[in-house]
Design an enzyme around this catalytic site. Structure first.
Site, PDB file in Angstrom:
ATOM      1  N   HIS A   1       5.520 -10.564  -8.875  1.00 32.21           N
ATOM      2  CA  HIS A   1       6.401  -9.440  -8.560  1.00 32.21           C
ATOM      3  C   HIS A   1       5.586  -8.307  -7.912  1.00 32.21           C
ATOM      4  O   HIS A   1       5.960  -7.777  -6.861  1.00 32.21           O
ATOM      5  CB  HIS A   1       7.077  -8.979  -9.858  1.00 32.21           C
ATOM      6  N   GLU A   2       4.485  -7.958  -8.522  1.00 31.52           N
ATOM      7  CA  GLU A   2       3.667  -6.862  -7.980  1.00 31.52           C
ATOM      8  C   GLU A   2       3.036  -7.251  -6.650  1.00 31.52           C
ATOM      9  O   GLU A   2       2.976  -6.442  -5.717  1.00 31.52           O
ATOM     10  CB  GLU A   2       2.594  -6.444  -8.983  1.00 31.52           C
TER      11      GLU A   2
ATOM     12  N   HIS B   1       5.611  -6.848  -3.998  1.00 30.27           N
ATOM     13  CA  HIS B   1       5.749  -5.451  -3.560  1.00 30.27           C
ATOM     14  C   HIS B   1       4.670  -5.137  -2.522  1.00 30.27           C
ATOM     15  O   HIS B   1       4.935  -4.518  -1.498  1.00 30.27           O
ATOM     16  CB  HIS B   1       5.567  -4.482  -4.733  1.00 30.27           C
TER      17      HIS B   1
ATOM     18  N   HIS C   1      12.853  -4.330  -4.683  1.00 24.27           N
ATOM     19  CA  HIS C   1      13.628  -5.030  -5.706  1.00 24.27           C
ATOM     20  C   HIS C   1      14.887  -5.638  -5.092  1.00 24.27           C
ATOM     21  O   HIS C   1      15.507  -5.040  -4.215  1.00 24.27           O
ATOM     22  CB  HIS C   1      14.007  -4.068  -6.829  1.00 24.27           C
TER      23      HIS C   1
ATOM     24  N   TYR D   1      15.793  -6.941 -11.144  1.00 21.36           N
ATOM     25  CA  TYR D   1      15.751  -6.355 -12.486  1.00 21.36           C
ATOM     26  C   TYR D   1      16.515  -7.224 -13.480  1.00 21.36           C
ATOM     27  O   TYR D   1      17.451  -7.927 -13.106  1.00 21.36           O
ATOM     28  CB  TYR D   1      16.469  -5.005 -12.493  1.00 21.36           C
TER      29      TYR D   1
HETATM   30 ZN   LIG Z   1       9.021  -3.799  -9.077  1.00 20.87          ZN
END
Ligand SMILES: [Zn+2]
Length: 414
Positions: A156-157, A160, A166, A213
């Site tokens: 996830h990071e 980014h 997201h 999320y």
């Molecule tokens: Zn995030």
């Protein structure tokens, strides 16, 4: 003005952290063509070609793709990184394994930093967070060693840092999820801001994205969801097992990767070379399928098998690995011809299937079914987890609340 505070699975108390200068460029996610510049409570949005300037700050654009990591002439996008000395061997192995999935499925390669001016500085800060896209220089990506060592959180990071937002920030999200504003405190509403101009890359909304999320993210009321999938509220969101098939497709599209790869993450399913033939151009000689089931061990069976024969199966073959990469142990070595290979059972939940096509003549290809076989009892009675990082036992982290502090405006904690 909205801030970029994001759900932290583990984001807490960043205020004492040193924050690299006002976030220069942040390429907005899900492959947006726009970039964000944030400072204090201001967000400046830049789109390719037209620049919207807010208040006092002028900004450089990303129309030159400066917020993407550059692609080499061989088609590989090399993202240099360096680890702080914070991590032990096992933690480094987990992070490297999370990176390995990008490398097999996309054209992103995370490489050891040497002299490059732009790179990721991966450290165990307070929380899991990253900037959006390449911002220039040694940009920090924080993976707290006690809290972020899950494959999906690491990915996830990293995603980014590649420029992805997201999933529920997409411009079309209101067709797929309902945001329950009444359960989100005023200070957290910014986390649910929709990006009106997101570039969705022509690919569909993905509930199973590692960038989505969880349903209870930032809820101020125990038991009340803040994000509800519509029309079917029971669709799971917020998984952190690993990149979804669409996550991979989006990376490949954003970075123009010439990759033939598929993620299969259901408990059972099938794959075949026929799909490959119809889906991909014939210039792709090699395809990979990463099978990642939620539990137990992957078991594969060939329902059909006919590949061109060659000496040592050099020109056309199927090969199966017990893990996420070609350096994982081999479960089935290069196999060709028409004799169906035996059932293959992995030591864990992840298997990589490689198909190299070549040679002359005709063959009909293959079809493989997979399922979760029985678990593998070890001497201590625990399930074997040999080829899986800790992430895959991580159900409990999902939807965990994030204690937010002020002053994180420029950071993107998970
Ligand atoms: Zn995030």
């Amino acid at each position: 003005a909205f801030t970029f505070l994001h759900l932290g699975i583990f984001c807490s108390m960043f205020s004492s952290e040193t924050c690299p200068k006002p976030r220069k460029v942040s390429q907005e996610g899900t492959g947006q063509a726009s970039c964000f510049f944030t400072q204090a409570n201001t967000t400046q949005r830049l789109r390719e070609g037209d620049i919207v300037v807010t208040k006092s700050r002028s900004a450089i654009g990303c129309s030159d793709h400066s917020c993407f990591w550059p692609q080499s002439s061989d088609g590989i996008v090399r993202v240099p990184y360096v680890f702080s000395p914070d991590y032990d061997e096992a933690q480094i192995r987990w992070i490297n394994e999370a990176m390995a999935e990008f490398e097999i499925l996309t054209c992103i390669d995370f490489v050891n930093h040497t002299t490059e001016s732009d790179y990721l500085s991966i450290k165990s800060g307070k929380g899991c967070w990253s900037h959006y896209g390449k911002i220039g220089g040694g940009q920090i990506l924080s993976l707290m060693k006690k809290g972020c060592m899950w494959k999906g959180v690491i990915q996830h990071e990293l995603n980014h840092a590649l420029g992805f937002l997201h999933e529920q920030s997409r411009s079309d999200r209101d067709s797929y999820v309902k945001i329950m504003w009444e359960y989100i405190s005023a200070g957290n509403k910014g986390n649910f801001k929709k990006s009106e101009n997101s570039n969705n890359l022509g690919l569909q909304y993905d509930y199973s994205s590692v960038m989505h999320y969880g349903t209870n993210a930032f809820s101020n009321t125990p038991g009340r969801a803040t994000i509800i999938p519509i029309p079917d509220a029971s669709v799971p969101i917020g998984q952190r097992y690993g990149l979804s098939n669409l996550d991979v497709a989006k990376i490949n599209k954003l970075y123009n990767c010439n990759r033939c790869s598929t993620v299969l993450d259901s408990p059972s399913g099938s794959l075949s070379s026929d799909n490959h033939t119809s889906k991909y151009s014939s210039s792709n000689a090699t395809c990979f399928w990463l099978i990642r089931i939620p539990s137990k061990r992957v078991s594969l069976q060939f329902d059909a098998f006919s590949l061109k024969s060659s000496t040592d199966c050099k020109t056309e073959y199927v090969k199966i690995y017990d893990g996420v990469s070609q350096s994982s142990e081999v479960l089935l070595d290069k196999t060709c011809g028409t004799k169906s290979p035996p059932v293959v059972t992995a030591s864990g939940r992840t298997v990589l299937v490689e198909f190299v096509r070549g040679g002359t003549g005709a063959a009909t290809g293959f079809k493989i079914s997979y399922s979760s076989g029985r678990s593998n009892p070890r001497k201590n009675g625990r399930e074997s987890d040999a080829n899986n990082v800790k992430s895959e036992t991580s159900g409990k982290i999902i939807g965990q609340e994030c204690p937010l502090t002020r002053k994180i405006k420029s950071r993107y904690c998970l």
